[in-house]
Motif scaffolding. Structure first.
Motif, mmCIF file in Angstrom:
data_model
loop_
_atom_site.group_PDB
_atom_site.id
_atom_site.type_symbol
_atom_site.label_atom_id
_atom_site.label_comp_id
_atom_site.label_asym_id
_atom_site.label_seq_id
_atom_site.Cartn_x
_atom_site.Cartn_y
_atom_site.Cartn_z
ATOM 1 N N LYS A 43 -22.724 7.889 -44.726
ATOM 2 C CA LYS A 43 -23.568 9.067 -44.922
ATOM 3 C C LYS A 43 -23.913 9.615 -43.552
ATOM 4 N N LYS B 227 -16.753 4.381 -46.390
ATOM 5 C CA LYS B 227 -17.733 5.390 -46.814
ATOM 6 C C LYS B 227 -18.904 5.352 -45.834
ATOM 7 N N TYR C 184 -24.458 4.730 -41.694
ATOM 8 C CA TYR C 184 -25.057 6.043 -41.476
ATOM 9 C C TYR C 184 -24.662 6.554 -40.105
#
Length: 181
Positions: free
Chosen positions: A168, A166, A36
């Motif tokens: 967020k 990946k 994150y």
């Protein structure tokens, strides 16, 4: 069950060698499934669960720097300078490991807070970034901290996004606003 969470505050960087060290660390975890990106460090609290052990790579300890900030933490109010203290104050962390710079400042704690620290399973300060390798982290949270990140290293936050397969990004509108537990 206690889990390890790694937070990386970009303001840990103080020289070009640390840029390389931070990139190397992030490349090591580039396939991590839960990464994150946040703008201010107090927003990390929403990625922690009660009983977690927090590993914090950071220029600052984030346990309050003045009496006002310390009083806010007792009331459950977190800002970028007291969020770790608030979590400790409210017995939400099982452990805290601060990976700091040699010149990072840490003040003496009052006996009441020291008692809370002594009840934790782990509480440690170190300058050895190598302890962060080959740990099983439940989550990794990267924090920009633009107000304390030296201007010449402000590129690193966006650069680190390109390392992870990946991630967020937090969509907080008012990033500087203190949070209530």
């Amino acid at each position: 069950m206690s889990k390890n969470v790694l937070t990386i505050d970009c303001d840990w960087i103080r020289n070009p060698e640390q840029v390389v060290e931070l990139i190397r660390l992030c490349k090591h975890y580039h396939k991590h499934p839960e990464v994150y990106f946040i703008k201010e460090h107090q927003h990390c609290a929403k990625y922690l669960a009660s009983g977690d052990t927090l590993y914090n790579l950071d220029e600052h300890h984030d346990m309050g720097y003045n009496e006002g900030s310390i009083q806010q933490s007792k009331q459950g109010i977190m800002d970028r300078g007291n969020w770790v203290r608030t979590l400790i104050e409210h017995n939400l962390l099982n452990g805290y490991v601060w990976v700091k710079n040699y010149e990072s400042y840490a003040q003496e704690e009052n006996p009441e807070f020291a008692e809370k620290i002594n009840k934790m399973k782990t509480f440690m300060w170190t300058t050895d970034i190598n302890i962060l390798y080959n740990k099983d982290f439940k989550k990794i949270v990267v924090c920009e901290s633009m107000c304390t990140l030296p201007e010449k290293y402000r590129f690193i936050y966006d650069a680190l996004k390109h390392i992870f397969d990946k991630y967020k990004e937090d969509s907080i509108i008012n990033i500087a606003k203190p949070l209530k537990l």
